[in-house]
Design a protein around this motif. Sequence first.
Motif, PDB file in Angstrom:
ATOM      1  N   ASN A 487       8.485  43.573  42.053  1.00  0.00           N
ATOM      2  CA  ASN A 487       7.532  42.890  41.173  1.00  0.00           C
ATOM      3  C   ASN A 487       6.862  43.848  40.184  1.00  0.00           C
ATOM      4  O   ASN A 487       6.721  43.542  38.989  1.00  0.00           O
ATOM      5  N   LYS A 488       6.445  45.040  40.658  1.00  0.00           N
ATOM      6  CA  LYS A 488       5.760  46.001  39.783  1.00  0.00           C
ATOM      7  C   LYS A 488       6.663  46.436  38.635  1.00  0.00           C
ATOM      8  O   LYS A 488       6.257  46.453  37.464  1.00  0.00           O
ATOM      9  N   GLU A 489       7.926  46.788  38.969  1.00  0.00           N
ATOM     10  CA  GLU A 489       8.868  47.234  37.939  1.00  0.00           C
ATOM     11  C   GLU A 489       9.201  46.098  36.971  1.00  0.00           C
ATOM     12  O   GLU A 489       9.290  46.308  35.753  1.00  0.00           O
ATOM     13  N   THR A 490       9.349  44.885  37.518  1.00  0.00           N
ATOM     14  CA  THR A 490       9.690  43.727  36.681  1.00  0.00           C
ATOM     15  C   THR A 490       8.574  43.402  35.704  1.00  0.00           C
ATOM     16  O   THR A 490       8.818  43.177  34.509  1.00  0.00           O
ATOM     17  N   MET A 491       7.331  43.382  36.196  1.00  0.00           N
ATOM     18  CA  MET A 491       6.196  43.076  35.322  1.00  0.00           C
ATOM     19  C   MET A 491       5.995  44.174  34.283  1.00  0.00           C
ATOM     20  O   MET A 491       5.621  43.904  33.145  1.00  0.00           O
ATOM     21  N   GLY A 492       6.255  45.420  34.678  1.00  0.00           N
ATOM     22  CA  GLY A 492       6.172  46.528  33.725  1.00  0.00           C
ATOM     23  C   GLY A 492       7.209  46.387  32.624  1.00  0.00           C
ATOM     24  O   GLY A 492       6.936  46.664  31.450  1.00  0.00           O
ATOM     25  N   SER A 495       6.029  43.222  30.416  1.00  0.00           N
ATOM     26  CA  SER A 495       4.787  43.460  29.657  1.00  0.00           C
ATOM     27  C   SER A 495       4.830  44.732  28.820  1.00  0.00           C
ATOM     28  O   SER A 495       3.873  45.043  28.117  1.00  0.00           O
ATOM     29  N   THR A 497       4.701  47.905  29.704  1.00  0.00           N
ATOM     30  CA  THR A 497       3.671  48.848  30.138  1.00  0.00           C
ATOM     31  C   THR A 497       4.026  50.273  29.693  1.00  0.00           C
ATOM     32  O   THR A 497       5.176  50.698  29.863  1.00  0.00           O
ATOM     33  N   LYS A 499       4.858  54.123  29.378  1.00  0.00           N
ATOM     34  CA  LYS A 499       5.604  54.943  30.326  1.00  0.00           C
ATOM     35  C   LYS A 499       5.316  56.413  30.082  1.00  0.00           C
ATOM     36  O   LYS A 499       5.298  56.873  28.939  1.00  0.00           O
ATOM     37  N   GLU A 546       1.813  61.282  40.869  1.00  0.00           N
ATOM     38  CA  GLU A 546       0.387  60.942  40.726  1.00  0.00           C
ATOM     39  C   GLU A 546      -0.392  62.087  40.080  1.00  0.00           C
ATOM     40  O   GLU A 546      -1.219  61.872  39.189  1.00  0.00           O
TER      41      GLU A 546
END
Length: 652
Positions: A487-492, A495, A497, A499, A546
Amino acid sequence: MLKNLFRKKSVNKILADAAKGYGDHEPSLHKTLGIRDLTAFGIAAIIGAGIFSTIGKASADGGPAVIFLFIFTAVACSFAAFAYAEFASMVPVSGSAYTYSYVAFGELVAWIIGWSLIMEYAIGNITVAISWSDYFTGLLSSIKIPALGINGIHVPDWASMDYLTAYNGHKHAEALLNAGKSMGNIDEATRVAANAWNTAPQLGSFHLVADIPALAIIIFITWLVYRGMKESRNASNAMVIVKLAVILLVLAVGIFYVDTENWNPFAPNGISGVLKGVSAVFFAYIGFDAISTTAEECKNPQRDLPRGMMWAIVICTILYIAIALVLTGIVKYNTLAVGDPLAYVFDQIDLKLMSGIIAVSAVFAMASVLLVFQMGQPRIWMSMSRDGLLPKSFSKIHPKYKTPSFSTVVVGFVVAIPSLFMNLTTVTDLCSIGTLFAFVLVCAGVLVLQNRPDVQRGKFKIPYVNAKFVIPVLFVGAIILAFTEFNKETMGFISNTPKVVNPVSFVTSLNSEELTTIKQEISASPVVLQGKQIDAEAYLSNLNAEQYENFLSKSTVDYHKKYESGWHLFKHKIPMWIFLIICAIITYLSIRKNLSLIPVLGLISCLYMMCELELSNWIGFGIWLAVGLVIYFFYGYKHSKLAKEENGALSH
């Protein structure tokens, strides 16, 4: 005019023309090839850089589980091979995907596919010639004969490297040195490229850097192909025997040094690590389709071409899997990211003789790939010339050798000259996108002809399974998986996002003032020893994801140097959006048209690999096709034999 652009050739017409014969001399090419010869040609084309080079990087990324990647890629290529085999059985003449597209889609698409095939065979051979040069110069440098005072035969770096690699290596090394890295800590490939640039003879400000061994091998292979199919076949068969013998020797010796502890964990980086090497491993299978260009020289093409392709893929896949298991069993998977993994592994267990044998075999392996590809391209041009889309001289058959002589010589020049100065990465990517485009169109061509009653079928036909019972389920399942597990990769992705730019690209993009700022910010970190020379790239590369993102968020360097966002990020996603849209269309058509499953899977899997390539490759491919269309409209459209025949029929 639009109707004329998509005028099609019928299978019956192609077969009738082939029966009458072409050219200015004997009716046709010599029919000398049987199923064993075709299988050998397939193995000659497939087993090259893949097993001697890319298998190492793929194993380092995926661990022992890389065997599943080879199986996946083999299955994807097999889907395309089924489509090639059906067409080859239906239209058993030279021309490969070009001729097949003429039947399925019409003249304009046939021209486009013929033009793109130049990328697979001619431009692909530039890639192989450059790689062969690297292996050959490495082999020469390892020759040591103390009695004669020979401690390696060293070809100067500037005489064994292309101009662009040397120049880019020089600029990259310069940027890293400015960032605080010492020359000894720069990777070997960059050091060698920088040395080639710095030591090259100069004419004014121009550095004389050229890959001389690549030129030499192309001249030799072109001469061999020019002399005739029988000579090419014999040379190919001999080289295949040599490299298969060496691979079997590697397996027979290596199996006694396998430590099964090295297979644990079997998939250290999960499925993402295994799939990371998809593009690299795809190169290990490029070439099986070159068999289809020899259809006119087969004794029984409708029976032997499909079998030759399938046997070549099956044999090569078994060998790839066995080699991958032995390599990852002898040493730990994460040490295999080297250019010559087979030789490296036997160096690690102190079997120097085996390393030498492998190096010699690699030279033969690359030469056999060159031979098959250099043989394929002239036959594509010969077919295009027969149709009037290229000048008549391209279809001229040598009266003695029975080869497309003029086309062969032209291909020699087309490959030899760029191999002196072209960049390996550039030509590799162009080769890949051209090949995948051909695979996609051949699979689509089978689907177009699937329900046409006027098409004469060959002896081989793809087993029919209705795609509407499988493809919609896969499509919906993929969507559910994307929005749950990823889900995180798909929404990124959706949208757009921003990089984070990777450390090497970030550091090498900075000017001197920005580098000074970064070094000051690094020196303020508690983990950096004060007074020590700061290597910015090494420091940032050693941070975890991080820590690196945290460092960039606090840095005062321009935002656009740190992050990729907006249009600059979105444009790289365009190929994948194209893939998703086409998948939706294919799903709809599978339901409406009851499409055949195997060519649909071939189209989707090859299109996926094509869309994994960078946008710059698509742009380069687009420019290449635009040049081809200019040539078509200025020459091919006016001289098309099919157009003349249709006009003649209308006038009567």
